[in-house]
Write a protein that holds these residues in place. Structure first.
Motif, PDB file in Angstrom:
ATOM      1  N   PHE A 234      35.869  39.530  38.852  1.00 29.32           N
ATOM      2  CA  PHE A 234      35.917  38.211  40.046  1.00 29.32           C
ATOM      3  C   PHE A 234      37.673  37.347  39.218  1.00 29.32           C
ATOM      4  O   PHE A 234      37.528  36.677  40.804  1.00 29.32           O
ATOM      5  CB  PHE A 234      34.736  37.047  39.156  1.00 29.32           C
ATOM      6  N   ALA A 235      38.040  37.932  38.584  1.00 30.60           N
ATOM      7  CA  ALA A 235      39.851  37.314  38.411  1.00 30.60           C
ATOM      8  C   ALA A 235      40.465  37.539  39.369  1.00 30.60           C
ATOM      9  O   ALA A 235      41.697  37.386  40.703  1.00 30.60           O
ATOM     10  CB  ALA A 235      40.107  37.448  37.543  1.00 30.60           C
ATOM     11  N   GLY A 236      39.958  38.895  40.460  1.00 30.84           N
ATOM     12  CA  GLY A 236      40.343  39.484  41.436  1.00 30.84           C
ATOM     13  C   GLY A 236      41.957  40.918  40.975  1.00 30.84           C
ATOM     14  O   GLY A 236      42.688  40.749  41.533  1.00 30.84           O
ATOM     15  N   VAL A 237      41.404  40.800  39.893  1.00 32.66           N
ATOM     16  CA  VAL A 237      42.513  42.293  39.549  1.00 32.66           C
ATOM     17  C   VAL A 237      42.777  43.441  39.795  1.00 32.66           C
ATOM     18  O   VAL A 237      41.233  43.580  40.404  1.00 32.66           O
ATOM     19  CB  VAL A 237      42.169  42.868  38.025  1.00 32.66           C
ATOM     20  N   THR A 238      43.811  43.483  40.239  1.00 37.68           N
ATOM     21  CA  THR A 238      44.056  44.609  41.192  1.00 37.68           C
ATOM     22  C   THR A 238      43.909  46.388  40.040  1.00 37.68           C
ATOM     23  O   THR A 238      44.713  47.204  41.230  1.00 37.68           O
ATOM     24  CB  THR A 238      44.375  44.515  42.656  1.00 37.68           C
ATOM     25  N   MET A 399      32.424  43.824  20.881  1.00 37.15           N
ATOM     26  CA  MET A 399      31.727  44.272  21.417  1.00 37.15           C
ATOM     27  C   MET A 399      29.419  43.913  20.510  1.00 37.15           C
ATOM     28  O   MET A 399      29.394  45.311  20.693  1.00 37.15           O
ATOM     29  CB  MET A 399      31.685  45.335  19.835  1.00 37.15           C
ATOM     30  N   ASN A 400      30.248  43.289  20.240  1.00 39.49           N
ATOM     31  CA  ASN A 400      28.127  42.807  19.787  1.00 39.49           C
ATOM     32  C   ASN A 400      27.470  42.065  20.749  1.00 39.49           C
ATOM     33  O   ASN A 400      28.411  41.598  21.613  1.00 39.49           O
ATOM     34  CB  ASN A 400      28.209  41.540  18.056  1.00 39.49           C
ATOM     35  N   ASN A 401      26.480  41.806  20.582  1.00 42.54           N
ATOM     36  CA  ASN A 401      25.397  41.562  21.821  1.00 42.54           C
ATOM     37  C   ASN A 401      25.092  40.182  21.934  1.00 42.54           C
ATOM     38  O   ASN A 401      24.919  39.116  20.293  1.00 42.54           O
ATOM     39  CB  ASN A 401      23.806  42.225  21.563  1.00 42.54           C
ATOM     40  N   TRP A 402      25.087  38.953  22.459  1.00 39.99           N
ATOM     41  CA  TRP A 402      25.353  38.000  22.474  1.00 39.99           C
ATOM     42  C   TRP A 402      24.133  36.991  23.778  1.00 39.99           C
ATOM     43  O   TRP A 402      24.579  37.764  24.532  1.00 39.99           O
ATOM     44  CB  TRP A 402      26.764  36.640  22.883  1.00 39.99           C
ATOM     45  N   MET A 403      23.670  36.349  23.440  1.00 45.07           N
ATOM     46  CA  MET A 403      22.840  35.327  24.292  1.00 45.07           C
ATOM     47  C   MET A 403      23.329  34.558  24.961  1.00 45.07           C
ATOM     48  O   MET A 403      24.443  33.625  24.118  1.00 45.07           O
ATOM     49  CB  MET A 403      21.535  34.968  23.806  1.00 45.07           C
ATOM     50  N   ALA A 404      24.052  34.505  26.414  1.00 39.85           N
ATOM     51  CA  ALA A 404      24.296  33.562  26.816  1.00 39.85           C
ATOM     52  C   ALA A 404      23.417  32.641  27.749  1.00 39.85           C
ATOM     53  O   ALA A 404      22.714  33.461  28.503  1.00 39.85           O
ATOM     54  CB  ALA A 404      25.659  33.844  27.364  1.00 39.85           C
ATOM     55  N   ASP A 405      23.861  32.188  28.552  1.00 38.97           N
ATOM     56  CA  ASP A 405      23.601  31.246  29.844  1.00 38.97           C
ATOM     57  C   ASP A 405      23.911  32.604  30.881  1.00 38.97           C
ATOM     58  O   ASP A 405      24.745  32.246  30.695  1.00 38.97           O
ATOM     59  CB  ASP A 405      23.813  29.564  30.024  1.00 38.97           C
ATOM     60  N   PRO A 406      22.851  32.744  32.100  1.00 37.36           N
ATOM     61  CA  PRO A 406      24.347  33.517  33.208  1.00 37.36           C
ATOM     62  C   PRO A 406      25.616  32.905  33.795  1.00 37.36           C
ATOM     63  O   PRO A 406      25.658  31.447  33.208  1.00 37.36           O
ATOM     64  CB  PRO A 406      23.106  33.491  34.873  1.00 37.36           C
ATOM     65  N   PHE A 407      26.199  33.308  34.260  1.00 37.02           N
ATOM     66  CA  PHE A 407      27.556  32.988  34.009  1.00 37.02           C
ATOM     67  C   PHE A 407      27.344  31.761  35.948  1.00 37.02           C
ATOM     68  O   PHE A 407      27.234  32.735  36.823  1.00 37.02           O
ATOM     69  CB  PHE A 407      28.892  34.132  34.429  1.00 37.02           C
ATOM     70  N   ASP A 408      28.256  30.755  35.355  1.00 37.66           N
ATOM     71  CA  ASP A 408      28.811  30.468  37.316  1.00 37.66           C
ATOM     72  C   ASP A 408      29.634  30.868  38.207  1.00 37.66           C
ATOM     73  O   ASP A 408      31.031  31.447  37.279  1.00 37.66           O
ATOM     74  CB  ASP A 408      29.341  29.056  36.450  1.00 37.66           C
ATOM     75  N   TYR A 409      29.247  31.158  39.231  1.00 35.61           N
ATOM     76  CA  TYR A 409      30.653  32.010  40.219  1.00 35.61           C
ATOM     77  C   TYR A 409      31.326  30.721  39.975  1.00 35.61           C
ATOM     78  O   TYR A 409      32.171  29.098  40.011  1.00 35.61           O
ATOM     79  CB  TYR A 409      29.607  31.836  41.424  1.00 35.61           C
ATOM     80  N   PRO A 410      32.987  31.596  40.053  1.00 32.89           N
ATOM     81  CA  PRO A 410      34.077  30.278  39.776  1.00 32.89           C
ATOM     82  C   PRO A 410      34.065  29.687  41.480  1.00 32.89           C
ATOM     83  O   PRO A 410      33.953  30.240  42.287  1.00 32.89           O
ATOM     84  CB  PRO A 410      34.534  31.786  39.876  1.00 32.89           C
TER      85      PRO A 410
ATOM     86  N   LYS B 331      39.070  40.390  49.978  1.00 33.39           N
ATOM     87  CA  LYS B 331      38.976  41.357  49.495  1.00 33.39           C
ATOM     88  C   LYS B 331      38.723  41.862  47.333  1.00 33.39           C
ATOM     89  O   LYS B 331      37.956  43.113  47.319  1.00 33.39           O
ATOM     90  CB  LYS B 331      39.996  42.613  49.708  1.00 33.39           C
ATOM     91  N   VAL B 332      38.721  40.944  46.870  1.00 35.31           N
ATOM     92  CA  VAL B 332      39.131  41.390  45.640  1.00 35.31           C
ATOM     93  C   VAL B 332      38.381  40.202  45.038  1.00 35.31           C
ATOM     94  O   VAL B 332      37.791  40.705  43.293  1.00 35.31           O
ATOM     95  CB  VAL B 332      40.671  40.358  44.961  1.00 35.31           C
ATOM     96  N   ARG B 333      37.736  39.225  45.607  1.00 33.13           N
ATOM     97  CA  ARG B 333      36.962  38.920  44.440  1.00 33.13           C
ATOM     98  C   ARG B 333      35.866  38.986  45.080  1.00 33.13           C
ATOM     99  O   ARG B 333      34.741  38.404  45.976  1.00 33.13           O
ATOM    100  CB  ARG B 333      37.307  36.126  44.542  1.00 33.13           C
ATOM    101  N   PRO B 334      34.422  39.820  44.307  1.00 35.23           N
ATOM    102  CA  PRO B 334      33.231  39.826  44.648  1.00 35.23           C
ATOM    103  C   PRO B 334      32.167  38.519  45.566  1.00 35.23           C
ATOM    104  O   PRO B 334      33.071  37.430  44.647  1.00 35.23           O
ATOM    105  CB  PRO B 334      32.929  40.382  43.954  1.00 35.23           C
ATOM    106  N   GLY B 335      31.229  38.363  46.367  1.00 35.37           N
ATOM    107  CA  GLY B 335      30.865  37.127  46.368  1.00 35.37           C
ATOM    108  C   GLY B 335      29.387  36.477  45.542  1.00 35.37           C
ATOM    109  O   GLY B 335      29.417  37.012  44.113  1.00 35.37           O
ATOM    110  N   PRO B 336      29.144  35.889  45.120  1.00 38.98           N
ATOM    111  CA  PRO B 336      27.946  34.596  44.051  1.00 38.98           C
ATOM    112  C   PRO B 336      27.055  36.097  43.988  1.00 38.98           C
ATOM    113  O   PRO B 336      26.571  36.065  43.030  1.00 38.98           O
ATOM    114  CB  PRO B 336      27.629  33.670  45.320  1.00 38.98           C
ATOM    115  N   LYS B 337      26.923  36.840  45.260  1.00 33.36           N
ATOM    116  CA  LYS B 337      25.519  37.345  45.191  1.00 33.36           C
ATOM    117  C   LYS B 337      25.921  39.030  44.169  1.00 33.36           C
ATOM    118  O   LYS B 337      24.906  39.402  43.022  1.00 33.36           O
ATOM    119  CB  LYS B 337      25.292  38.860  46.633  1.00 33.36           C
ATOM    120  N   VAL B 338      27.563  39.275  44.006  1.00 36.98           N
ATOM    121  CA  VAL B 338      27.464  40.369  42.616  1.00 36.98           C
ATOM    122  C   VAL B 338      27.618  39.428  41.917  1.00 36.98           C
ATOM    123  O   VAL B 338      26.721  40.842  40.890  1.00 36.98           O
ATOM    124  CB  VAL B 338      29.232  41.236  43.700  1.00 36.98           C
TER     125      VAL B 338
END
Ligand code: TPP
Ligand code: SF4
Ligand code: MG
Lengths: 611, 347
Positions: A234-238, A399-410, B331-338
Motif C-alpha cells: 500500500f506504500a506503492g513499492v515498485t 513470524m509469530n501470530n498476533w491478534m490485531a484490529d484490521p488495518f486502516d486504509y492510508p 497504479k501503485v496503491r491498491p484501493g480500500p476494497k483490496v
C-alpha cells in the motif's frame, strides 16, 4: 533472579476452581510433520470463540526432523506476550516428551500419544493418553497421511477437553483448506474422532476451559512479516530485491504474492512492480539503491548477516542521499547466531551502519498495526529525507501470530519528496543537487531520464561539492557533513513520536521499544498487583530520538530500559542523549532467544528495587 | 527520424554536435587508454544520435570507473562502490526501463572484487552496455596485479604474476551473455563500431577493451601495453555498422566474404572477412575460438558472439512498459476494497 513474592497457585489444590480463557497450550511436535495447519486450526478455533490469542512458533533451524513447539496463549485480558509457564502440553514428539513433561509446573496437563507412556514420569500432573495414530488410522490407511491426520485428531481431543466448539473447528478447517473438499472432509472426520474418544474414554480432571466471549469480533490474526508486506504494497513499492534468510524471507515472499494478486495493471495486464531474488545481500541492496536513484520506491528485507554485508552500500545511499527502505527482521547474532531465535541485537548496528560518520533513521514497530503503518511511513520518509530508512522488526514480531484490529486504509497520499521535474527546472532556472535550498538540510534531486539541460548530475560516493563534482576541498567536505547532520535533525521531527504514558504518583519510568512492548502491559499489572508499584511508560518508536526522551527521563526518579540484547544497546544510546542523568538509568535485559515475557521483566525490576 | 536531405556535417540526427557529448575534463594520466575509450563512447553515442538525457552512466571504483565523469556530461551518472556496479545498474533499469544504460568498469572492479555481480548480470541478460577497461592491473591503487593479468607478466618492480588470468569474454559466453566483443583502445574504428552494435542490442553487451595503463603496465615486458597490443592485435573481421536510421547501400561481396547481422533495433553489423571463417552467431564456435586463443596467447579482437534475439531480463519480468519510478499513485496503491479483502482473509 530470585523471586520470593511470586504467587504460585497450586492448581492441584484448587482442582475445582476453573481457569477460564487464561492459559497456554504447547504443542510439541517434529519439524516437517505437518503440524502447522492443525496448530493453526486450534488457535483460530479459540479465536473464533471470541477469546484473545497469540501463537508462537519455536522452531529449529532445520527443514525436517528436529523438535518444534507451538504455543497458543489464550488470554481474556488480551495479553499477547510469551507466558513463561505452560499449562497444557500436547506431547507428540517422542524425542522431547520426557524433557517437556519434566519442565511443567505441578498440576498442569499432558495430552499425549498413548504409546509414549508418559504418566510414569511424574505423579503430580494430569494425564490424558489418547491413541492418536490408531484413531488417524480409522480415517486413512496411508502411513504418511496418517501422520498428518494424527495432528488434527489432537485438535479434536483438545476441543472436547477444553470446551472449544466443534462448529468453530470445522469452520476453520474449511477456511484453511479453501476449496479442497476431500482434505476438508478428512480433517473434519479426524477431529470428530479425537473428540469422540475423549468423550467416551476420559474424565476431565483439569481446571482449564475456553468459554465463549466477545473480544475478538472483527479482529484479524496476522504475523509481522505479512503486515510489513501489506504496508509495503500500500506504500506503492515498485522494486523489491532480496536474498533469502530466516526470519526475513516470508516478508519478501508474502509481498511478492500480494503484488502478484493485486498489482497487475488492469489496463495492460503487466506488473506494476519488479521482484528480483538477488545473488546475495550486497546485490539485493545495490539493486534497491539503483532503483531508488532512478526514482522508484524500492526495498529489500533481510536479517543480521545480511545487514552486515550491506554496510558498505548503506554508506553509499547515505552519502549520495538515495532513498531506499531496508527491513531488518532481527535474529540472534553475532555471526550466524541462532537463525530461528529472536533478538533486538542490531539496534546500534542499524543506527550507525557503515564506515565514516553515518547515522540513520530506524523505525521500531511494536504492533501489527505499526508494522503496517511504519512500512508506509518508511517509504514516505525515505523519499522525503533521501536516505536509507530501516524498519527494525524481529523474529517474534515477524513470524509469530498476533491478534490485531484490521488495518486502516492510508489516508495520506504518497509523499514523493523533493523531486524536480523538467517543468520545475524550467520554472526555477537553476539546480544544484546538494544545495540546501530550504534550510532543512534536504536538497532537491532530479531523476535520470529528465529531459532538461539542467537535470543531469553525477552521483558519487566520493567527496563532492554542492554541484556533485568531486572535491577534496576541506570546506566542501565539512559543509556536506554538516548539512547531513542538519538533515538528521530534520528527520528527528519527522519520525513517529514515542508513546508516553504518565501515571499519577509513579516515580519509576520504563522505556522499551519494538517487540519488548508486548510484555509490558502484563508486567505493569504484575508490578501494580504484586508490589503496589506504579510506573511511567515510554515506548521509543524511532531513532533518532525525539525531544520527548530527555523530558521523560527528567520526570522520573529512576528509569528502566528494557530490551532484548546482551549489552543494552538502546540503553547505551539513551546514555548519550541524557548525559546529565546517567545515574537514573538501569538496564533490564533478556537475551536467551525466546521472546521476552512479563515475569522476567518484573523479576529483574524487583531485584533492582530491593537493592 | 531519418530525413532524406543530407544533414550539415557537424551535427547528428538530433542536431547535436559531438562536443555536446563531452563530459568534464579528464583527470587521468596523459595517454591513459581509458581516455581513448571515453572518446569512442562519445563518438558512438553521437553517431547513434542518442539523447544524452536518456542515458544513465554507471560505474564501480577505479581509474576506469572515474571515466563516466569525462563523457556525456548531460547525462545522469552514478559512481558507486567497488565491484558492485552491476547491481546498481540493474536496479536503475528496474526503476526506469527507458534508460539507456552504459556501465564502466575495470579489470579489478569486474574480475576481482566484482566477479560475482558481473556473472549474475550476464546471466540475467540485463539490457545495458558493460565496458571493461582492461589494463591487467589496478591503476588507482598504484599497480598491483589484477585477475586478468597474464600468467608470467611482470610488474615494473619485477614482480611476476603466477596465477592464470580470467578471460572475461569466455566467462561472459559461459554466463549466457548475448553480445560479447573484445577490442583495443588503440583501435578507434573497430571500437566505435562495436559500441554502436552494443547500443543497438537488446540484452547485455559486453566489451572487454584492452586499455593500457601508461603509468603501471605499459613497460617493455607488459602484455597489456600499447606496444604489445599493437603488435599482436589480430582482427577477427573488419566491422561496419549501419544504424537503422540510415539507408543500407548494397555492396557486392564474394560468397563467404561478408556476413550481415540484423540487430534488435533494425541496425546492421557487417563483418568483412579478414583471413579466417568465423561466425559470431555460433556460441560453440565462440567457445572454441576463445579456448584456442587462451592456449595460443593470441590477441584476437572483434565481435566474438552475438545473439540479437535473446530474451532479456525485462521480457522475463514482464513488467509495465512505462517506467516503474513514475507510475502514478492510482497504479501503485491498491484501493480500500483490496485492503478489506485481505483483512477478511485474516479474520
Ligand atoms: C571495498 C574496496 N576495496 C578496495 C578499494 C581500493 N581500490 C580502489 S580502485 C581499486 C582497483 C581498481 O582496479 P581496476 O578496476 O582494474 O581499475 P583501474 O584503476 O585499473 O582502471 C581498488 C582495489 C576500494 N575502493 N573499495
Ligand atoms: S594510473 Fe594507469 S589506469 Fe590510472 S589513470 Fe594513470 S594510466 Fe590510467
Ligand atoms: Mg585495471
Amino acid at each position: 533472579m530470585s523471586t520470593q513474592t511470586r504467587p504460585r497457585e497450586d492448581l492441584k489444590k484448587k482442582k475445582r476452581q476453573e481457569v477460564v480463557n487464561d492459559f497456554s497450550i504447547q504443542v510439541a511436535t517434529v519439524n516437517g510433520s505437518g503440524s502447522q495447519s492443525s496448530n493453526n486450526v486450534l488457535m483460530r478455533a479459540i479465536f473464533r470463540m471470541g477469546v484473545p490469542i497469540s501463537g508462537k512458533n519455536l522452531f529449529p533451524s532445520n527443514i525436517a526432523g528436529l523438535p518444534t513447539w507451538f504455543t497458543i496463549r489464550a488470554s481474556k485480558e488480551g495479553h499477547a506476550g510469551r507466558k513463561k509457564d505452560i499449562d497444557v502440553l500436547i506431547a507428540m514428539n517422542p524425542g522431547t516428551a520426557r524433557e517437556d513433561v519434566e519442565s511443567l509446573e505441578a498440576g498442569r496437563v499432558v495430552i499425549y500419544d498413548e504409546k509414549l507412556n508418559l504418566s510414569k514420569i511424574r505423579d503430580d500432573l494430569i494425564y490424558y493418553p489418547i491413541p492418536f495414530s490408531e484413531l488417524a488410522g480409522e480415517v486413512v490407511k496411508d502411513v504418511r497421511l496418517r501422520k498428518l491426520i494424527a495432528n488434527i485428531v489432537y485438535v479434536g481431543s483438545a476441543a472436547e477437553l477444553f470446551g472449544i466448539e466443534m462448529t468453530e473447528v470445522e469452520a476453520v478447517i474449511a477456511n484453511w483448506f479453501k476449496n479442497k473438499k476431500k482434505a476438508i472432509d478428512l480433517n473434519v472426520q479426524a477431529a470428530h474422532l479425537g473428540a469422540k474418544y475423549v468423550a467416551e474414554n476420559l474424565t476431565k480432571s483439569d481446571p482449564f476451559r475456553i468459554q465463549r466471549m466477545e473480544k475478538t469480533q472483527g479482529k484479524i490474526i496476522i504475523d509481522g512479516n505479512s503486515a510489513c508486506a501489506l504496508g509495503s504494497m500500500f506504500a506503492g513499492v515498485t522494486v523489491l530485491t532480496w536474498y533469502p534468510i530466516t526470519p526475513a524471507s516470508s516478508l519478501a515472499e508474502t509481498l511478492a504474492d500480494y503484488l502478484g494478486r493485486y498489482r497487475m495493471d488492469p489496463e495492460t495486464g503487466k506488473a506494476t512492480f519488479a521482484v528480483v531474488q538477488a545473488e546475495d545481500e550486497l546485490a539485493a541492496l545495490g539493486m534497491a539503491i539503483g532503483a531508488g536513484w532512478a526514482g522508484a520506491r524500492s526495498m529489500t528485507s533481510t536479517s543480521g548477516p545480511g545487514i552486515s554485508l550491506m554496510a558498505e552500500f548503506v554508506g553509499l545511499a547515505y552519502f549520495t542521499e538515495t532513498p531506499v527502505v531496508i527491513f531488518d527482521v532481527q535474529r540472534i547474532g553475532p555471526s550466524t547466531g541462532l537463525p530461528t531465535r529472536t533478538s533486538q541485537g542490531d539496534t546500534v548496528s542499524l543506527y550507525y551502519l557503515s564506515h565514516g560518520d553515518t547515522k540513520h533513521v530506524v523505525l521500531f514497530p511494536a504492533t501489527m498495526k505499526e508494522c503496517f503503518d511504519f512500512s508506509i511511513d518508511a517509504f514516505d520518509l525515505a523519499e522525503r529525507v533521501q536516505q536509507p530508512i530501516f524498519v527494525a522488526s524481529d523474529l517474534d514480531l515477524g513470524m509469530n501470530n498476533w491478534m490485531a484490529d484490521p488495518f486502516d486504509y492510508p489516508e495520506k497520499p504518497l509523499d514523493r519528496g523533493k523531486v524536480l521535474t523538467a517543468e520545475d527546472l524550467e520554472r526555477v532556472g537553476t539546480f544544484a543537487r546538494y544545495k540546501d535550498v530550504d534550510g532543512d538540510g534536504i536538497p532537491y534531486r532530479t531523476l535520470p531520464g529528465t529531459d532538461h539541460p539542467l537535470a543531469a548530475h553525477f552521483t558519487r560516493g566520493s567527496g563532492h561539492d554542492e554541484e556533485s563534482r568531486y572535491s577534496e576541498r576541506p570546506e566542501d567536505y565539512t559543509n556536506l557533513m554538516d548539512r547531513l547532520a542538519k538533515k538528521h535533525e530534520t528527520a528527528r521531527t519527522l519520525v513517529p513520536e514515542p508513546i508516553v504514558r504518565y501515571t499519577k504518583g509513579a516515580e519509576i519510568g520504563i522505556i522499551t521499544y519494538g517487540s519488548t512492548d508486548v510484555a509490558m502491559e502484563e508486567c505493569q499489572e504484575q508490578l501494580r498487583q504484586e508490589h503496589g508499584i506504579e510506573i511511567h511508560y515510554f515506548r521509543i518508536r524511532a531513532l533518532p530520538f525525539t525531544d520527548h526522551l530527555k523530558d521523560f527521563v527528567s520526570r522520573c526518579q529512576k528509569v528502566y530500559v528494557v530490551e532484548q540484547n546482551r549489552d543494552g544497546q538502546m540503553g547505551d544510546l539513551i546514555f548519550l542523549e541524557v548525559k546529565d542523568e546517567l545515574g537514573k538509568i538501569r538496564k533490564v535485559l533478556h537475551y536467551d532467544g525466546l521472546p521476552i515475557d512479563a515475569r522476567s521483566i518484573t523479576d529483574q525490576i524487583m531485584a533492582y528495587e530491593r537493592g | 527520424m531519418a530525413t532524406s536531405t543530407p544533414k550539415p556535417k557537424k551535427v547528428n540526427r538530433l542536431g547535436l554536435a559531438l562536443s555536446e557529448y563531452r563530459g568534464r575534463p579528464s583527470t587521468l594520466c596523459a595517454g591513459c587508454g581509458h581516455d581513448a575509450v571515453s572518446s569512442q563512447i562519445m563518438k558512438a553515442f553521437y553517431e547513434m544520435g542518442i539523447n544524452p538525457h536518456q542515458v544513465a552512466k554507471m560505474s564501480g571504483i577505479g581509474c576506469s570507473s572515474k571515466t563516466p565523469a569525462y563523457f556525456l556530461g548531460a547525462s545522469h551518472g552514478f559512481n558507486g562502490v567497488h565491484g558492485r556496479m552491476p547491481s546498481l545498474a540493474t536496479g536503475a533499469l528496474l526503476g526506469n526501463r527507458d534508460l539507456i544504460c552504459v556501465g564502466l568498469s575495470g579489470d579489478g572492479d569486474t574480475a576481482s572484487i566484482g566477479l560475482g555481480q558481473f556473472c549474475h548480470l550476464l546471466r540475467r541478460n540485463v539490457p545495458m552496455i558493460y565496458i571493461i577497461e582492461n589494463n591487467g592491473v589496478y591503476g588507482l591503487t598504484k599497480g598491483q596485479f589484477s585477475a586478468t593479468s597474464d600468467l608470467g607478466s611482470q610488474l615494473k618492480s619485477g614482480v611476476i604474476n603466477d596465477l592464470p588470468p580470467i578471460d572475461c569474454c569466455a566467462l561472459a559466453i559461459e554466463m549466457g551473455c548475448s553480445y560479447v566483443a573484445r577490442s583495443f583502445a588503440g583501435d578507434p574504428k573497430q571500437l566505435v563500431a562495436l559500441l554502436q552494435g552494443a547500443l543497438s542490442h537488446s540484452g547485455t553487451a559486453l566489451l572487454d577493451v584492452i586499455s593500457p595503463c601508461v603509468t603501471f603496465n605499459n613497460h617493455e615486458s607488459s602484455t597489456k601495453g600499447y606496444k604489445w597490443a599493437k603488435e599482436h592485435e589480430e582482427l577477427l573481421h573488419n566491422i561496419d555498422f549501419i544504424p537503422y536510421f540510415e539507408p543500407i547501400e548494397t555492396v557486392e561481396y564474394a560468397e563467404g566474404e561478408m556476413q550481415e547481422i540484423e540487430m534488435h533495433d533494425g541496425s546492421h553489423i557487417r563483418l568483412r572477412k579478414v583471413d579466417q571463417d568465423y561466425d559470431p552467431m555460433s556460441r560453440s564456435g565462440a567457445e572454441r575460438l576463445l579456448s584456442k586463443t587462451r592456449e595460443s596467447g593470441e590477441f584476437l579482437t572483434g565481435l566474438i558472439y552475438v545473439n540479437p534475439v535473446a530474451r532479456n531480463f525485462f521480457d522475463l519480468l514482464d513488467f509495465s512498459e512505462s517506467p516503474l519510478a513514475t507510475l502514478p499513485q492510482e497504479k501503485v496503491r491498491p484501493g480500500p476494497k483490496v485492503l478489506e479483502e485481505t483483512m477478511q482473509e485474516l479474520m
